[in-house]
Write a protein that holds these residues in place. Structure first.
Motif, PDB file in Angstrom:
ATOM      1  N   SER A  98      -9.125 -12.797 -15.341  1.00 42.64           N
ATOM      2  CA  SER A  98      -9.051 -11.375 -15.674  1.00 42.64           C
ATOM      3  C   SER A  98      -7.629 -10.904 -15.370  1.00 42.64           C
ATOM      4  CB  SER A  98     -10.044 -10.571 -14.834  1.00 42.64           C
ATOM      5  OG  SER A  98     -11.362 -10.981 -15.084  1.00 42.64           O
ATOM      6  N   LEU A  99      -7.031 -10.160 -16.300  1.00 42.66           N
ATOM      7  CA  LEU A  99      -5.634  -9.764 -16.160  1.00 42.66           C
ATOM      8  C   LEU A  99      -5.488  -8.253 -16.263  1.00 42.66           C
ATOM      9  CD1 LEU A  99      -4.029 -12.483 -18.461  1.00 42.66           C
ATOM     10  CD2 LEU A  99      -4.261 -12.551 -15.971  1.00 42.66           C
ATOM     11  N   ALA A 100      -4.511  -7.714 -15.513  1.00 44.85           N
ATOM     12  CA  ALA A 100      -4.280  -6.271 -15.540  1.00 44.85           C
ATOM     13  C   ALA A 100      -2.823  -5.991 -15.235  1.00 44.85           C
ATOM     14  CB  ALA A 100      -5.176  -5.559 -14.527  1.00 44.85           C
ATOM     15  N   ARG A 101      -2.298  -4.915 -15.830  1.00 45.88           N
ATOM     16  CA  ARG A 101      -0.956  -4.445 -15.482  1.00 45.88           C
ATOM     17  C   ARG A 101      -1.060  -3.715 -14.152  1.00 45.88           C
ATOM     18  NH1 ARG A 101       2.309  -3.558 -20.228  1.00 45.88           N
ATOM     19  NH2 ARG A 101       3.821  -2.437 -18.951  1.00 45.88           N
ATOM     20  N   GLY A 102      -0.084  -3.923 -13.292  1.00 47.93           N
ATOM     21  CA  GLY A 102      -0.123  -3.221 -12.017  1.00 47.93           C
ATOM     22  C   GLY A 102       1.060  -3.530 -11.133  1.00 47.93           C
ATOM     23  N   ASP A 103       1.196  -2.713 -10.104  1.00 41.93           N
ATOM     24  CA  ASP A 103       2.291  -2.739  -9.145  1.00 41.93           C
ATOM     25  C   ASP A 103       1.742  -3.251  -7.815  1.00 41.93           C
ATOM     26  OD1 ASP A 103       4.198  -2.020  -7.209  1.00 41.93           O
ATOM     27  OD2 ASP A 103       4.687  -0.124  -8.177  1.00 41.93           O
ATOM     28  N   LEU A 104       2.493  -4.101  -7.124  1.00 47.89           N
ATOM     29  CA  LEU A 104       2.029  -4.658  -5.857  1.00 47.89           C
ATOM     30  C   LEU A 104       1.795  -3.598  -4.789  1.00 47.89           C
ATOM     31  CD1 LEU A 104       2.957  -7.271  -7.283  1.00 47.89           C
ATOM     32  CD2 LEU A 104       3.853  -8.043  -5.075  1.00 47.89           C
ATOM     33  N   THR A 105       2.479  -2.480  -4.890  1.00 49.95           N
ATOM     34  CA  THR A 105       2.290  -1.433  -3.891  1.00 49.95           C
ATOM     35  C   THR A 105       1.160  -0.481  -4.244  1.00 49.95           C
ATOM     36  OG1 THR A 105       3.890   0.076  -4.921  1.00 49.95           O
ATOM     37  CG2 THR A 105       4.750  -1.518  -3.317  1.00 49.95           C
ATOM     38  N   ARG A 106       0.554  -0.681  -5.432  1.00 47.92           N
ATOM     39  CA  ARG A 106      -0.581   0.150  -5.877  1.00 47.92           C
ATOM     40  C   ARG A 106      -1.496  -0.726  -6.720  1.00 47.92           C
ATOM     41  NH1 ARG A 106       3.805   4.467  -7.961  1.00 47.92           N
ATOM     42  NH2 ARG A 106       4.815   2.454  -8.315  1.00 47.92           N
ATOM     43  N   LEU A 107      -2.111  -1.691  -6.082  1.00 50.40           N
ATOM     44  CA  LEU A 107      -2.897  -2.677  -6.819  1.00 50.40           C
ATOM     45  C   LEU A 107      -4.131  -2.050  -7.465  1.00 50.40           C
ATOM     46  CD1 LEU A 107      -2.778  -5.604  -4.241  1.00 50.40           C
ATOM     47  CD2 LEU A 107      -1.724  -5.608  -6.519  1.00 50.40           C
ATOM     48  N   PRO A 108      -4.407  -2.381  -8.728  1.00 50.91           N
ATOM     49  CA  PRO A 108      -5.583  -1.846  -9.412  1.00 50.91           C
ATOM     50  C   PRO A 108      -6.836  -2.663  -9.073  1.00 50.91           C
ATOM     51  CG  PRO A 108      -4.339  -3.197 -10.937  1.00 50.91           C
ATOM     52  CD  PRO A 108      -3.562  -3.183  -9.645  1.00 50.91           C
ATOM     53  N   VAL A 109      -7.107  -2.782  -7.783  1.00 54.79           N
ATOM     54  CA  VAL A 109      -8.199  -3.607  -7.272  1.00 54.79           C
ATOM     55  C   VAL A 109      -8.902  -2.823  -6.170  1.00 54.79           C
ATOM     56  CG1 VAL A 109      -8.804  -5.809  -6.165  1.00 54.79           C
ATOM     57  CG2 VAL A 109      -6.897  -5.714  -7.779  1.00 54.79           C
ATOM     58  N   ALA A 110     -10.232  -2.920  -6.117  1.00 50.41           N
ATOM     59  CA  ALA A 110     -11.014  -2.180  -5.130  1.00 50.41           C
ATOM     60  C   ALA A 110     -10.828  -2.736  -3.716  1.00 50.41           C
ATOM     61  CB  ALA A 110     -12.498  -2.240  -5.506  1.00 50.41           C
ATOM     62  N   ASP A 111     -11.188  -1.950  -2.722  1.00 56.35           N
ATOM     63  CA  ASP A 111     -11.165  -2.394  -1.337  1.00 56.35           C
ATOM     64  C   ASP A 111     -12.113  -3.576  -1.138  1.00 56.35           C
ATOM     65  OD1 ASP A 111      -9.631  -0.117  -1.087  1.00 56.35           O
ATOM     66  OD2 ASP A 111     -11.004   0.934   0.263  1.00 56.35           O
ATOM     67  N   ASP A 112     -11.743  -4.487  -0.250  1.00 54.88           N
ATOM     68  CA  ASP A 112     -12.615  -5.602   0.161  1.00 54.88           C
ATOM     69  C   ASP A 112     -13.177  -6.357  -1.050  1.00 54.88           C
ATOM     70  OD1 ASP A 112     -12.314  -4.776   2.873  1.00 54.88           O
ATOM     71  OD2 ASP A 112     -13.928  -3.341   2.613  1.00 54.88           O
ATOM     72  N   ALA A 113     -12.347  -6.615  -2.041  1.00 50.65           N
ATOM     73  CA  ALA A 113     -12.838  -7.158  -3.313  1.00 50.65           C
ATOM     74  C   ALA A 113     -12.554  -8.635  -3.507  1.00 50.65           C
ATOM     75  CB  ALA A 113     -12.227  -6.375  -4.477  1.00 50.65           C
ATOM     76  N   VAL A 114     -11.645  -9.222  -2.719  1.00 48.91           N
ATOM     77  CA  VAL A 114     -11.246 -10.602  -2.979  1.00 48.91           C
ATOM     78  C   VAL A 114     -11.235 -11.409  -1.680  1.00 48.91           C
ATOM     79  CG1 VAL A 114      -9.877  -9.953  -4.989  1.00 48.91           C
ATOM     80  CG2 VAL A 114      -8.766 -10.131  -2.764  1.00 48.91           C
ATOM     81  N   ASP A 115     -11.338 -12.726  -1.844  1.00 54.09           N
ATOM     82  CA  ASP A 115     -11.328 -13.633  -0.695  1.00 54.09           C
ATOM     83  C   ASP A 115      -9.952 -14.206  -0.410  1.00 54.09           C
ATOM     84  OD1 ASP A 115     -14.351 -13.897  -0.165  1.00 54.09           O
ATOM     85  OD2 ASP A 115     -14.182 -14.267  -2.321  1.00 54.09           O
ATOM     86  N   ALA A 116      -9.056 -14.123  -1.377  1.00 51.18           N
ATOM     87  CA  ALA A 116      -7.697 -14.632  -1.188  1.00 51.18           C
ATOM     88  C   ALA A 116      -6.742 -13.863  -2.086  1.00 51.18           C
ATOM     89  CB  ALA A 116      -7.618 -16.124  -1.486  1.00 51.18           C
ATOM     90  N   VAL A 117      -5.515 -13.716  -1.601  1.00 52.07           N
ATOM     91  CA  VAL A 117      -4.427 -13.122  -2.375  1.00 52.07           C
ATOM     92  C   VAL A 117      -3.264 -14.096  -2.368  1.00 52.07           C
ATOM     93  CG1 VAL A 117      -2.699 -11.284  -2.488  1.00 52.07           C
ATOM     94  CG2 VAL A 117      -5.065 -10.723  -1.893  1.00 52.07           C
ATOM     95  N   THR A 118      -2.690 -14.338  -3.535  1.00 50.44           N
ATOM     96  CA  THR A 118      -1.434 -15.070  -3.630  1.00 50.44           C
ATOM     97  C   THR A 118      -0.367 -14.122  -4.174  1.00 50.44           C
ATOM     98  OG1 THR A 118      -1.986 -15.888  -5.841  1.00 50.44           O
ATOM     99  CG2 THR A 118      -2.552 -17.300  -3.968  1.00 50.44           C
ATOM    100  N   ALA A 119       0.841 -14.273  -3.679  1.00 52.60           N
ATOM    101  CA  ALA A 119       1.972 -13.450  -4.136  1.00 52.60           C
ATOM    102  C   ALA A 119       3.212 -14.327  -4.100  1.00 52.60           C
ATOM    103  CB  ALA A 119       2.129 -12.216  -3.259  1.00 52.60           C
TER     104      ALA A 119
END
Length: 216
Positions: A98-119
């Motif tokens: 799943s892909l979305a446009r977004g900024d790292l300082t304002r992620l278009p992702v809900a709270d507590d939604a993922v198990d891992a983040v890569t950057a």
């Protein structure tokens, strides 16, 4: 080059627009020049610690190299990037993501939604006085105990290139050195578990790859 943080924070919208334009212009050249083999090894190591059915956010996913192409067949993956051109490449490379446009300082992702983040090679394009805000966003979207893998600077640096990769596109970078980056990660709730220094295959120098875990 500028080793002093500005007295006033830079405008995030203006900076993000410049980075977006740069990556739109350099997308194909960057994708062609990247060799993600060593990063894929780090991603696979991260994946080994994730539960079945885990959800992974690639923050600044670019063309899908290393993370999405490695994990999209095994986990639910979400890629966020500023650049529409990069997302087009990612869509072709990892159609299950799943892909979305977004900024790292304002992620278009809900709270507590993922198990891992890569950057990987993404926070380094955020003005460094806003890195704590980006790290706090990673903590916000992660579930307690969630994992983080990111790239940051070995040393502090800031600069720009008007013709990056001979593409005609401009790019800018801004990052703290190791000690300040780890201090900021810890301040928003992460415990650093592993560090590795790797050469930069695109322009010389070195990058620091950090693995961390969000405190439960």
């Amino acid at each position: 080059m500028n080793d002093e943080s500005p007295s006033e924070p830079r405008d995030l919208d203006e900076w993000a627009s410049a980075v977006m334009s740069g990556y739109d212009g350099v997308a194909e050249a960057y994708d062609d020049d990247r060799d993600p083999a060593h990063e894929a090894t780090l991603v696979e190591s991260l994946a080994a610690d994730l539960p079945d059915g885990a959800r992974v956010l690639d923050a600044g996913c670019g063309g899908g190299r290393a993370v999405l192409e490695t994990l999209a067949g095994e986990f639910e993956t979400v890629g966020v990037d500023l650049s529409g051109e990069q997302l087009t490449l990612a869509r072709d490379r990892a159609p299950a993501a799943s892909l979305a446009r977004g900024d790292l300082t304002r992620l278009p992702v809900a709270d507590d939604a993922v198990d891992a983040v890569t950057a990987l090679h993404s926070v380094i394009h955020v003005p460094r006085e806003h890195h704590e805000r980006a790290f706090a966003e990673f903590a916000r979207v992660l579930r307690p105990g969630g994992r983080l893998l990111l790239t940051t600077g070995v040393g502090e640096w800031e600069g720009e290139n008007d013709d990056w990769l001979d593409s005609g596109a401009a790019m800018q970078w801004s990052f703290h050195g190791r000690e300040r980056s780890i201090e900021l990660l810890e301040s928003v709730g992460f415990d650093v578990t592993e560090e590795a220094v790797r050469d930069d295959e695109l322009g010389g120098g070195e990058w620091l790859f950090v693995r961390a875990r969000l405190r439960a």
